[in-house]
Write an enzyme that holds these catalytic residues in place. Structure first.
Site, PDB file in Angstrom:
ATOM      1  N   ASP A  90      47.029  54.609  49.756  1.00  0.00           N
ATOM      2  CA  ASP A  90      45.321  55.425  49.809  1.00  0.00           C
ATOM      3  C   ASP A  90      45.065  53.893  50.836  1.00  0.00           C
ATOM      4  O   ASP A  90      45.894  52.813  50.630  1.00  0.00           O
ATOM      5  CB  ASP A  90      44.363  55.522  48.411  1.00  0.00           C
ATOM      6  N   LYS A  91      44.180  54.459  51.770  1.00  0.00           N
ATOM      7  CA  LYS A  91      43.155  53.071  52.423  1.00  0.00           C
ATOM      8  C   LYS A  91      42.479  51.804  51.594  1.00  0.00           C
ATOM      9  O   LYS A  91      43.074  51.375  51.635  1.00  0.00           O
ATOM     10  CB  LYS A  91      43.337  54.094  53.552  1.00  0.00           C
ATOM     11  N   THR A  92      41.419  52.417  51.743  1.00  0.00           N
ATOM     12  CA  THR A  92      40.577  52.055  51.322  1.00  0.00           C
ATOM     13  C   THR A  92      40.393  51.360  50.039  1.00  0.00           C
ATOM     14  O   THR A  92      40.671  52.152  48.889  1.00  0.00           O
ATOM     15  CB  THR A  92      38.938  52.478  51.612  1.00  0.00           C
TER      16      THR A  92
ATOM     17  N   GLY B  74      39.905  59.333  53.472  1.00  0.00           N
ATOM     18  CA  GLY B  74      39.189  60.299  53.553  1.00  0.00           C
ATOM     19  C   GLY B  74      38.390  59.603  54.845  1.00  0.00           C
ATOM     20  O   GLY B  74      37.300  60.361  55.038  1.00  0.00           O
TER      21      GLY B  74
ATOM     22  N   LYS C 250      45.067  65.570  49.087  1.00  0.00           N
ATOM     23  CA  LYS C 250      45.589  64.291  48.917  1.00  0.00           C
ATOM     24  C   LYS C 250      46.845  64.531  48.165  1.00  0.00           C
ATOM     25  O   LYS C 250      47.843  64.408  47.686  1.00  0.00           O
ATOM     26  CB  LYS C 250      45.152  62.898  48.664  1.00  0.00           C
TER      27      LYS C 250
ATOM     28  N   ASP D 139      41.090  57.782  43.348  1.00  0.00           N
ATOM     29  CA  ASP D 139      42.320  58.979  43.830  1.00  0.00           C
ATOM     30  C   ASP D 139      43.108  60.158  42.803  1.00  0.00           C
ATOM     31  O   ASP D 139      44.525  59.732  42.316  1.00  0.00           O
ATOM     32  CB  ASP D 139      43.258  58.135  44.297  1.00  0.00           C
TER      33      ASP D 139
END
Length: 647
Positions: free
Chosen positions: A334-336, A485, A512, A534
């Protein structure tokens, strides 16, 4: 000898019980060893004292053999056949071959054999009690007494008497007894027992503290938020016990065939007796065939690996996940909050028409105030800093991953993604400059079905992210992907900086999950996220790794492995530990097999005696234990680096 005296790790057996049993075994070993040694001394210095030497040897052998034979009989009555039976038969055979005329004869051999085997069992027992020792050390972290604030006065009370909402005080040098939130005071807290990070953390009013961590500098007043097993330390304790009691696939295979091994060896012993008629060879075969080193190959390595992982703040719910980590070839991040700090901050306010930035920010922050999304937190934070008084909201509705709707002072307000607002038939102005939003996370603000502007937010990439991904590739990871997202321009910027192979932007939770499903078709895949937003993707991956899971029930429940810190370097450390533990298990198995078959070859060529077999058995067990112990030091370089940076 995973089922030997006191060697099974079981929830119902306390560490104190294990210690008492070990002491009893040590008592048998000392008494029996002294009697056996006395027999040898009498035989050498007083050869005329045949009866005394024989009696001392017989009694010593009986004392040493008694706990082993007792366990073997108990196994048989429970319908199980383990390695204990081989040891017991070897000792009984040696005793049966005793002879008064030989001043102890086989009785001395039986005593020596039983002594070495009993010493080995004691060593195995102490090694296999790793789970209880881990739990015991954790329990010691929490004090039993607490300073309770009641009616303005401070009284000492038992921790077990605390209730949620109670107010307590913790002084410098004391450990926090429960999870709590700081009401007043400032301090520095050592959270290494939970997060594995060596750097102390500043705590002020409103911050959370966790049971088992240490208050270093200041007096703080706290409100209790979690008790007992619900505390972070309680969850960690449960996870360690769960991991220690679970079994790897290798152990399950060994257990499956253990029931066939003992009958096979007994058949070979019968054949040996039939063709040679030499009881000494039979005894040697029974002793050398005991695969104690093989049975300890995996448990000792797993105990060491779980201990090393816990020291680094990596908590493994099932040791099969530890073995699986070595086979992972693809990572989906995941990024954030995972690759980035997750602390979004507002960098642009662009209203349309005659709307002022303050007016737009007030509407957006008021609408988002009931959400815990990072975007909402950033908007509310800026509004508070600007001293804007937020409006009361009604009919609040959050569409996960898209935005929020609310009614403020009778006006319909929507804050969210552009495409989501367009789905609600809201159009952007014709003069909207899309280029101005490049590299930013953007939310649009709509009032009365009209978009009145946009707000740009940004997030910093974690400083250790690039090195962590590089280390993963060096460990054999073939593909690194990112799903988020966030907007494509933002995702692309992060992907380029970190040299990520593939990314997907503007993904809802179901998207995802779909991406992870497809990734699993190519490689065994691990998913890394914050464990809250997530959770579905974490559960879908072959391996789910929750970052910063401290205090998070969702993270611990949805992931296979929980990292109690946001330090990305723990992830390659986990893979490295998994690969090393698998290699150590294979090495241990090879060592065990080599000792067994090597001893049998020496027996065939008449180069092995019963006493030699017992010594070889003990030696093989010690080699396996010390080989596994090397894993405990895994990750020391990371701890040393943290300590160096601290200085």
């Amino acid at each position: 000898m995973s089922e030997n005296i006191n060697t099974s790790v079981n929830n119902t057996v306390s560490s104190d019980d294990n210690r008492k049993r070990s002491l009893v075994l040590v008592g048998f070993a000392v008494l029996g060893g002294m009697l056996t040694a006395n027999s040898f001394i009498l035989s050498y210095f007083l050869p005329g004292q045949t009866f005394a030497a024989t009696f001392s040897a017989l009694f010593g052998a009986f004392v040493l053999a008694m706990p082993i034979i007792y366990t073997a009989i108990k196994d048989l009555f429970s319908g199980k056949v383990y390695m204990n039976e081989l040891v017991a038969l070897a000792i009984l055979a040696a005793l049966a071959g005793g002879n008064y005329q030989t001043a102890g004869g086989h009785f001395q051999n039986a005593g020596v054999i039983a002594f070495f085997l009993l010493i080995t069992i004691i060593i195995e027992s102490r090694t296999a009690s790793g789970a209880q020792r881990s739990i015991e050390e954790l329990v010691k972290l929490t004090p039993t007494q607490v300073h309770l604030v009641k009616d303005g006065a401070e009284v000492d009370a038992d921790v077990m008497s605390l209730a949620l909402g109670d107010v307590i005080r913790v002084r410098p040098g004391e450990n926090f007894p429960v999870d709590a939130v700081v009401l007043s005071g400032e301090t520095i807290v050592n959270q290494a027992s939970i997060t594995g990070e060596s750097m102390p953390v500043d705590k002020v009013a409103g911050d959370d503290v966790y049971a088992g961590t240490q208050n270093l500098t200041g007096l703080v007043e706290l409100k209790v938020t979690r008790l007992g097993e619900d505390t972070t330390l309680g969850k960690v304790k449960s996870m360690i016990m769960q991991a220690e009691n679970s079994r790897t696939p290798i152990v399950r295979i060994i257990d499956r065939y253990a029931g066939y091994y003992t009958p096979t060896i007994l058949m070979l012993a019968g054949i040996t007796w039939w063709f040679t008629g030499d009881i000494s060879k039979v005894i040697t075969l029974l002793v050398i065939a005991c695969p104690g080193a093989i049975m300890l190959a995996s448990p000792t390595a797993i105990v060491a690996a779980v201990a090393a992982a816990a020291r680094l703040g990596i908590f493994i719910k099932d040791v099969s996940h530890l073995e699986l980590a070595a086979r992972i070839r693809s990572f989906v991040f995941d990024k954030t909050g995972t690759l980035t700090d997750g602390l979004l901050s507002v960098v642009k306010l662009v209203p349309f028409g005659e709307v002022t930035p303050a007016e737009m920010l007030k509407l957006a922050a008021s609408a988002e105030a009931n959400s815990n999304h990072p975007t909402a937190v950033a908007l509310v934070k800026l509004a508070n800093e600007a001293q804007l008084e937020l409006s009361q909201v009604s009919e609040f509705k959050e569409t996960h991953g898209k935005g929020v709707n609310a009614v403020i002072d009778g006006v319909a307000v929507a804050v969210g993604r552009g495409n989501w607002l367009q789905e609600q038939e809201l159009a952007l102005p014709e003069d909207f400059d899309a280029a101005a939003t490049e590299g930013l996370s953007v939310v649009f603000v709509a009032r009365n079905n009209e978009i009145i502007g946009w707000i740009g937010l940004s997030d910093k990439i974690r400083k250790e992210a690039a090195q962590a991904l590089k280390d993963l590739r060096n460990l054999g990871i073939r593909q690194v992907a990112m799903v988020t997202g966030d907007r494509e321009s933002v995702a692309e910027k992060v992907a380029n900086v970190l040299d990520i192979d593939e990314f997907r932007s503007e993904c809802l939770p179901e998207a995802k999950v779909e991406y992870v499903e497809n990734a699993k078709k190519s490689y065994p895949t691990a998913v890394v996220g914050d464990g809250v937003n997530d959770a579905p993707a974490l559960a879908e991956g072959d391996l789910g790794i929750a970052m910063g899971a401290i205090g998070s029930d969702i993270a611990i429940n949805s992931a296979s492995i929980a990292l109690m810190t946001n330090d990305l370097r723990r992830i390659p450390m986990l893979i490295d530990l998994s690969q090393k533990s698998r290699m150590v298990i294979y090495q241990n198995l090879c060592i065990g097999i080599l000792f067994v078959f090597g001893g049998m070859v020496l027996l065939v060529f008449d180069k092995m005696t019963p006493v030699g077999a017992a010594i070889l058995y003990t030696l093989s067990t010690l080699v396996v234990i010390f080989n596994s112990a090397r894993l405990v030091r895994t990750g020391e370089e990371l701890t040393l680096e943290d300590n160096k940076n601290k200085k």
